[in-house]
Design an enzyme around this catalytic site. Structure first.
Site, PDB file in Angstrom:
ATOM      1  N   ASP A 248      -2.609 -31.050   7.699  1.00  0.00           N
ATOM      2  CA  ASP A 248      -1.845 -29.984   6.844  1.00  0.00           C
ATOM      3  C   ASP A 248      -3.025 -28.856   6.767  1.00  0.00           C
ATOM      4  O   ASP A 248      -4.258 -28.956   6.760  1.00  0.00           O
ATOM      5  CB  ASP A 248      -1.457 -30.826   5.749  1.00  0.00           C
ATOM      6  CG  ASP A 248      -0.578 -29.920   4.922  1.00  0.00           C
ATOM      7  OD1 ASP A 248       0.456 -29.355   5.667  1.00  0.00           O
ATOM      8  OD2 ASP A 248      -0.624 -29.828   3.696  1.00  0.00           O
TER       9      ASP A 248
ATOM     10  N   ASP B  72      -1.980 -26.057   3.871  1.00  0.00           N
ATOM     11  CA  ASP B  72      -1.975 -25.564   2.666  1.00  0.00           C
ATOM     12  C   ASP B  72      -2.338 -26.821   1.934  1.00  0.00           C
ATOM     13  O   ASP B  72      -1.757 -27.857   1.757  1.00  0.00           O
ATOM     14  CB  ASP B  72      -0.517 -25.241   2.146  1.00  0.00           C
ATOM     15  CG  ASP B  72      -0.105 -24.071   2.801  1.00  0.00           C
ATOM     16  OD1 ASP B  72      -0.852 -22.885   2.639  1.00  0.00           O
ATOM     17  OD2 ASP B  72       1.208 -23.760   3.523  1.00  0.00           O
TER      18      ASP B  72
ATOM     19  N   ASP C  53      -2.378 -33.569   1.619  1.00  0.00           N
ATOM     20  CA  ASP C  53      -2.379 -33.722   0.319  1.00  0.00           C
ATOM     21  C   ASP C  53      -1.181 -34.118  -0.281  1.00  0.00           C
ATOM     22  O   ASP C  53      -0.969 -34.186  -1.559  1.00  0.00           O
ATOM     23  CB  ASP C  53      -2.934 -32.125  -0.202  1.00  0.00           C
ATOM     24  CG  ASP C  53      -1.742 -31.283  -0.150  1.00  0.00           C
ATOM     25  OD1 ASP C  53      -1.208 -31.251   1.109  1.00  0.00           O
ATOM     26  OD2 ASP C  53      -1.399 -30.611  -0.978  1.00  0.00           O
TER      27      ASP C  53
END
Length: 344
Positions: A26, A28, A225
């Site tokens: 990922d 961001d 995250d």
């Protein structure tokens, strides 16, 4: 390797970058936040790549094109090519192309990333509900997205035009904090129309399919995250995952994770890609779980932790105690004092 969706984090004697052939990262909250690199991310990724691991960047953010994302990564110090980037815009464009005639007009509520992905599939992006679109697609449009654009989507959707969304992340991390994501804008259209879109992005199967088709990964490791997109997406795809604590998920949320949101591995940041993962072991019948110098258990309805050592080992032990206590249910022990003991 660990047990996906199990009751304790996994262990690995070898660095994860050697165990898995491809990192599905990922962006961001993992590689950067608000355009600036997350601490330790650049050096860790360069080391993993130099060691032979393939790096692929998988993002629910449909705003930018793969070329723009790759250029940004290269500028940050992680050389990348456009084919290394897989976006929810690409996944939703494929989903639309499978359901409407070739060359159809599609009303776009979002950024250039959606437009490029639609053209790649032979579809024509348009801006007005009055241009007879065969579909409406909604993706993150950045801070410049206006209420007028959401109204345009609502007009078409209310008339029965098929509605698609790149993703439904309610929030997105930025350099200044957590901001509303595409899911928040999708909710505005849903409230106005009473309808729901087809969604392509993580954690749903269209995004996993797009990633596999574009990377050819054989032993992938999903790194993210977010529990409800990255980790659940890995669970749905039947692949292992690493949660890094540099984005939206905090330790308290991790301890409350239901099975589909439990990562295979946990680390503070991307340095965890370059190391082994310590084993979380049973401390004996009724004695809880141990990792490093810590032992965690549930007493009454609260987590307790005893010992000393690195706080991340303590968190791993707490995960095992909390997830075992919860099982497949939705109950979770009180964790505040145990986390405070570790300095979280």
């Amino acid at each position: 390797m660990g047990e996906q969706g199990g009751t304790r984090p996994g262990g690995s004697a070898r660095p994860l970058s050697e165990v898995y052939d491809t990192a599905l990262l990922d962006l961001d909250g993992v590689v950067y936040a608000g355009g600036e690199p997350v601490p330790h991310a650049v050096a860790s990724l360069r080391t993993a790549r130099d060691g032979g691991m393939h790096l692929a960047y998988v993002t629910n953010n449909a705003l930018r094109t793969p070329e723009a994302v790759a250029a940004h990564l290269t500028e940050l110090g992680v050389p990348a090519q456009a084919h290394d980037v897989i976006t929810s815009a690409q996944a939703v464009a494929r989903l639309i192309a499978e359901q409407v005639p070739a060359g159809s007009r599609v009303l776009v509520i979002g950024g250039e990333g959606l437009r490029v992905a639609l053209r790649e599939r032979g579809l024509e992006p348009v801006d007005s509900a009055d241009e007879d679109p065969a579909a409406v697609v909604q993706g993150y449009g950045g801070p410049e997205l206006t209420w007028g654009r959401l109204a345009e989507a609502s007009y078409a959707v209310a008339r029965g035009v098929p509605w698609f969304a790149s993703n439904t992340d309610l929030t997105i991390p930025s350099a200044r904090g957590i901001a509303p994501g595409n899911g928040a804008a999708v909710e505005a259209v849903r409230i106005a129309t009473g309808r729901r879109p087809q969604v392509a992005g993580k954690p749903l199967p269209p995004m996993h399919r797009e990633t596999v088709l574009r990377t050819g990964a054989e032993r992938p490791l999903v790194i993210g995250d977010r529990l409800d997109t990255d980790i659940e997406g890995a669970f749905n795809g039947g692949v292992d995952s690493l949660l890094v604590l540099t984005g939206v998920t905090d330790p308290a949320q991790l301890l409350r994770a239901e099975p589909k949101h439990r990562p295979t591995y946990v680390d503070e940041d991307l340095r965890g890609l370059l190391t082994g993962q310590p084993e979380v072991r049973s401390a004996g019948s009724g004695e809880g779980f141990a990792c490093g110098g810590w032992t965690a258990s549930v007493r009454g309805d609260a987590l307790v932790i005893d010992g000393d050592g690195g706080r991340l080992d303590g968190l791993r032990a707490l995960c095992a105690a909390a997830w075992t206590y919860a099982g497949d249910g939705d109950r979770s022990p009180e964790a505040g004092k145990a986390l405070a003991r570790l300095g979280w």
